[in-house]
Design a protein around this motif. Structure first.
Motif: not given
Ligand code: GDP
Length: 427
Positions: A147-160
């Motif tokens: 899953x993707x948590x809302x905290x992940x939306x704030x972290x570009x490197x993590x999403x990439x």
């Protein structure tokens, strides 16, 4: 100070939104603890009729802070649309500092919505009646650790790094199993970045907020969605939601320890309704169903507009909810919709193979039970809008008292209409 949890004791749509709104006049914090935009709460104030789907029902009280807890699954598009619609109708309604999404809440992505619809279409006669909003697949990913948590939306490197991997898996299944075109990575990344721009001020560490509220002795209201019969563990699986709309679920999903819950209010309609598939022992059709469905607070889903199935009150289900939730109080809503009946059946047990069960069996057996009814005398007097216990006709009081006797939990609130003031509060 108190921590109060409001949960549904039937199949959902019991009127929890109205109860939360009515009793939130002294609440500091209101937390929606599970679910997503797959169900809605109706709240009626002097400012109008509001169908809330994700935004907690406390938002219409100026003094409250409202959280979507870590146990929720939130579609950012729906959340933004709901805020925009509230803002359009109530331009002075303040969101800044009053509305937050937990950084641990899960994001409902477009591929969850696509999967939900495709899976439901593929079920044929075994359709589960999901709302196709992607909530089930988002929870499935949460537990599969994809899953993707809302905290992940704030972290570009993590999403990439993370999103390409997830999307590849999702597209593989969508294309191979459902003949779906799949989703482009660039589109998904753009979407996530767009959401971040708009939602960053609302994403926060709700654990800290809740902890500080507990320490400061604030009044906290925990708001459940759906009812016990749609609980993933205790409902009629698989026709259930993908989370726990119970007090225990509230503790898991908010980080509030079980010992800190002071009151557990179970909301029950004076009859029963259900949206979607699955067994429904007291289900009615014909004229009586029509009469129950078409009164004030019509039985049509707030999120889906689907007509609700309706039936007589089922105290077996309510007792099930009382035990699992440790209910301290009941709120009985929609009493006014029984005003015209000369006699009102209440289900007190289920007959199965010659035996009377007093608890809810597993789904296949529940599908075969016959309700055992006790007939209670009606009152045939208008109760709409009453807000004093003594003003209720004697038979209406008798009905309430019999329900509390059968369920073993005091009825502390009686709803007599849709408006927040149409409520009897008993000592
Ligand atoms: P929730 O999801 O449990 O909040 O329930 P919904 O909002 O989906 O559905 C409950 C419906 O019943 C709404 O239309 C409410 O306005 C309405 N309602 C709640 N309490 C009462 C009541 O005491 N009397 C009447 N007539 N309607 C009520």
């Amino acid at each position: 100070m108190s921590v109060t949890c409001v949960v549904g004791t039937q199949w959902g749509d019991e009127g929890k939104g109205k109860i939360v709104d009515s009793i939130s006049d002294d609440a500091d914090l209101v937390v929606r603890f599970q679910g997503g935009d797959n169900a809605g709460h109706s709240v009626i104030t002097d400012a109008g009729n509001f169908g809330l789907h994700l935004v907690p029902s406390g938002i219409l009280r100026d003094q409250t802070v409202n959280l979507l807890g870590p146990g929720t699954a939130v579609n950012p598009e729906s959340f933004l649309a709901e805020m925009a619609s509230l803002h359009e109708r109530l331009p002075d309604l303040e969101f800044a500092g009053r509305l937050y999404i937990a950084e641990r809440a899960h994001v409902v992505m477009p591929y969850h919505v696509a999967t939900d619809g495709a899976e439901e279409d593929s079920r044929g006669d075994l359709v589960q009646g999901t709302t196709r909003r992607g909530i089930g697949p988002a929870y499935a990913d949460k537990f599969a650790r994809s899953g993707i948590q809302f905290a992940d939306l704030l972290d570009d490197d993590y999403l990439d790094e993370y999103l390409p991997h997830i999307l590849e898996q999702k597209n593989r299944v969508l294309r191979a199993s459902f003949d779906h075109a799949g989703f482009e990575l660039a589109d998904m990344l753009d979407l996530c970045r767009g959401w971040r721009e708009q939602l960053a001020p609302f994403i926060t560490d709700t654990f800290g907020l809740v902890g500080r509220a507990l320490e400061a002795g604030e009044n906290i209201l925990l708001e459940g969605q759906l009812g016990i019969m749609r609980d993933i563990d205790w409902g009629h699986y698989p026709y259930v939601t993908s989370s726990n709309p119970t007090v225990a679920g509230a503790c898991v999903s908010t980080g509030i320890p079980p010992g800190r819950i002071d009151r557990a209010i179970g909301v029950a309609k004076a009859f029963t309704s259900s949206v979607g598939e699955g067994p429904f022992p007291t289900e009615l059709d014909g004229d009586i169903a029509h009469r129950l469905r078409s009164g004030g607070g019509g039985e049509y889903g707030v999120s889906t507009g689907r007509p609700r199935r309706v039936g007589w009150m089922d105290t077996v289900a309510i007792r099930h909810a009382a035990r699992i939730n440790g209910l301290t109080n009941l709120a009985l809503t929609k009493m006014d919709l029984l005003d015209d009946f000369a006699s009102i059946p209440v289900c007190t047990g289920y007959r199965l193979n010659g035996t009377v069960l007093d608890s809810v069996p597993t789904t296949h057996r529940l599908d075969r039970v016959e309700p055992v009814y006790e007939e209670l005398p009606g009152w045939e007097t208008e109760t709409a809008g009453l807000n004093r216990w003594d003003d209720l006709p004697a038979n209406a009081r008798g009905y309430v008292e019999r329900v509390e006797e059968i369920v073993g939990v005091p009825v502390s609130y009686v709803g007599t209409g849709q408006h927040r003031e149409a409520l009897i509060v008993r000592d």
